[in-house]
Design a protein around this motif. Structure first.
Motif, PDB file in Angstrom:
ATOM      1  N   ILE A   2       1.037  -1.229  -0.142  1.00  0.00           N
ATOM      2  CA  ILE A   2       0.081   0.055   0.133  1.00  0.00           C
ATOM      3  C   ILE A   2       0.835   1.092  -0.055  1.00  0.00           C
ATOM      4  O   ILE A   2       1.753   1.377   0.909  1.00  0.00           O
ATOM      5  N   THR A   3       0.478   2.185  -0.988  1.00  0.00           N
ATOM      6  CA  THR A   3       1.283   3.393  -0.888  1.00  0.00           C
ATOM      7  C   THR A   3       0.495   4.538  -0.839  1.00  0.00           C
ATOM      8  O   THR A   3      -0.624   4.702  -1.860  1.00  0.00           O
ATOM      9  N   ASP A   4       1.021   5.724  -0.029  1.00  0.00           N
ATOM     10  CA  ASP A   4       0.101   6.774  -0.216  1.00  0.00           C
ATOM     11  C   ASP A   4       0.740   8.087  -0.920  1.00  0.00           C
ATOM     12  O   ASP A   4       1.940   7.694  -1.627  1.00  0.00           O
ATOM     13  N   ALA A   5       0.240   9.067  -0.783  1.00  0.00           N
ATOM     14  CA  ALA A   5       0.765  10.221  -1.788  1.00  0.00           C
ATOM     15  C   ALA A   5       2.107  10.508  -1.358  1.00  0.00           C
ATOM     16  O   ALA A   5       2.770  11.224  -2.376  1.00  0.00           O
ATOM     17  N   CYS A   6       2.751  10.382  -0.317  1.00  0.00           N
ATOM     18  CA  CYS A   6       3.920  10.671  -0.067  1.00  0.00           C
ATOM     19  C   CYS A   6       5.197   9.463  -0.505  1.00  0.00           C
ATOM     20  O   CYS A   6       6.029   9.446   0.183  1.00  0.00           O
ATOM     21  N   ASN A   7       4.612   8.428  -0.969  1.00  0.00           N
ATOM     22  CA  ASN A   7       5.375   7.075  -1.305  1.00  0.00           C
ATOM     23  C   ASN A   7       5.989   6.444  -0.044  1.00  0.00           C
ATOM     24  O   ASN A   7       6.728   5.642  -0.058  1.00  0.00           O
ATOM     25  N   GLN A   8       4.934   6.604   0.982  1.00  0.00           N
ATOM     26  CA  GLN A   8       5.169   5.728   2.182  1.00  0.00           C
ATOM     27  C   GLN A   8       4.499   4.469   2.048  1.00  0.00           C
ATOM     28  O   GLN A   8       3.555   4.176   1.569  1.00  0.00           O
ATOM     29  N   LEU A   9       5.267   3.258   2.196  1.00  0.00           N
ATOM     30  CA  LEU A   9       4.822   2.028   1.952  1.00  0.00           C
ATOM     31  C   LEU A   9       4.297   1.309   3.133  1.00  0.00           C
ATOM     32  O   LEU A   9       4.953   1.467   4.291  1.00  0.00           O
ATOM     33  N   ALA A  10       3.324   0.438   3.003  1.00  0.00           N
ATOM     34  CA  ALA A  10       2.819  -0.650   4.054  1.00  0.00           C
ATOM     35  C   ALA A  10       2.774  -1.885   3.436  1.00  0.00           C
ATOM     36  O   ALA A  10       2.032  -1.987   2.614  1.00  0.00           O
TER      37      ALA A  10
END
Length: 393
Positions: free
Chosen positions: A61-69
């Motif tokens: 899962i990636t958010d707008a800031c390219n942070q991954l989970a």
């Protein structure tokens, strides 16, 4: 961060994997996150319908800031167990108490374990949860059905297989035998018994050689006779019923003391004829087996008997008469068969009659009187009387 739950399901069922995201910066303008599944899907959730087995599904899962989970879900798919096959065991009736009896079924497809149900009182002693169990049937166990079904950790239970079993109580071990010992051959009937056995419908007795059951055959109490020729040995008894046959026997050591044997023929070195005044005339028989005494009898008169077991001496008096001699062997148990009669002929002493024709008178120192006229009766003899000084001519 994100959370993704694991799932368990049965063959043919599906599940929706839906990660839950907390925090992070959604992508504008969709106000959502980017998803990348190992299946290739890019949606926020996926529906899966995998085959039986263990499966893993991962998502990034990636958010707008390219942070991954990154998250992974384990999906385990089971199979509903097939119907259990026929239950097999050693054929025949189960007689209690019984142990070590094995029941089994072929492996059941889709079963992670097996659920067994037993008749009342029966207990699994080994193999619980497997396709083969060892069962004990105590005395209080009853007839009924044994059932088994396969069990899946994910899909529950499969169809049941059932086997009816017949359970009967065995007669058990006979209790101690009570009764007299020792006994004598020829004695009055004697009783022998064991406590009644609740599961025995009859009783089997065995007796030493010669001993016979007078009454009570087939029951827990018998009356026995001990005829001549019966011998010592073991009495046994065991319970019986039609379903389980014989139980374990009880044993009793019986001692039977014998009667004396039969008396043989009487023998005498003096023969069958004797004379009055004859003394120490011998008679005897061969020693009799098992005799401890000998009872001699003589039917004539004037005889004195002196017994020394199988031997006898008789003094015949001046008044002795002819008769029959017999002997009976004896012991503590009674009498044996007497001898055959032995006739004894007693010959009388010689007799003489003196007829006086003239008076027999003389003077002291006179001439002797000579008596003439024959011999005393019988074979020889003597003249007797006061003053007689010579034998008859």
């Amino acid at each position: 961060t994100a959370e993704l739950d694991n799932a368990t399901l049965c063959d043919g069922s599906g599940v929706v994997l839906n990660p839950v995201v907390t925090g992070g910066q959604p992508v504008i303008p969709s106000n959502t996150f980017n998803y990348q599944w190992t299946t290739g899907a890019t949606t926020s959730s996926i529906a899966v319908n995998p085959p039986p087995g263990h499966h893993t599904y991962s998502v990034t899962i990636t958010d707008a800031c390219n942070q991954l989970a990154d998250k992974t879900a384990n999906v385990d798919v089971g199979t509903t167990p097939a119907a259990a096959g026929p239950i097999t065991t050693v054929p025949g009736t189960i007689c209690t108490p019984a142990s070590g009896i094995v029941f089994s079924v072929p492996p059941v497809n889709g079963a992670d374990s097996y659920i067994w149900e037993l008749p009342p009182g029966a207990v699994i002693t080994n193999g619980e949860g497997t396709a083969s169990v060892t069962v004990s049937f105590p005395t209080n166990a009853a007839s009924g059905n044994i059932t088994v079904r396969g069990h899946s950790n994910y899909c529950g239970d499969g169809p049941v297989s059932s086997l009816p079993v017949s359970v009967y109580p065995a007669p058990g071990t006979a209790g101690p035998i009570t009764g007299p010992t020792p006994v004598c051959q020829g004695s009055a009937p004697q009783s022998y018994s064991v406590p009644a056995m609740p599961f025995a419908t009859s009783y089997e007795w065995t007796l030493p050689h010669g001993t016979v059951i007078e009454s009570g055959a087939g029951t827990h109490t018998i009356s026995c006779l001990f005829p001549p020729g019966s011998s010592s040995g073991a009495i046994t008894v065991r319970g019986y019923n039609n379903e389980c046959l014989f139980g374990d026997p009880a044993l009793f050591d019986l001692v039977v003391n014998p009667l004396p044997g039969n008396a043989g023929t009487i023998f005498s070195s003096s023969g069958a004829e004797v004379c009055q005044y004859q003394e120490d005339v011998p008679y005897s028989i061969a020693p009799v087996p098992d005799a401890t005494g000998y009872h001699w009898t003589y039917s004539g008169t004037g005889a004195t008997l002196e017994s020394s077991g199988p031997g006898l001496l008789i003094d015949f008096s001046s008044a002795a008469s002819s008769g029959v001699l017999m002997v009976t062997p004896t012991n503590a148990c009674g009498d044996g068969v007497p001898s055959a009669p032995f006739p004894v002929t007693v010959k009388p002493r010689p007799t003489v009659t003196l007829n006086v024709c003239n008076a027999l008178t003389t003077t002291r120192n006179g001439r002797p009187i000579v008596l003439k006229g024959g011999y005393p009766g019988g074979n020889g003899g003597t003249w007797l009387g006061p003053g007689v000084s010579m034998e008859a001519p």
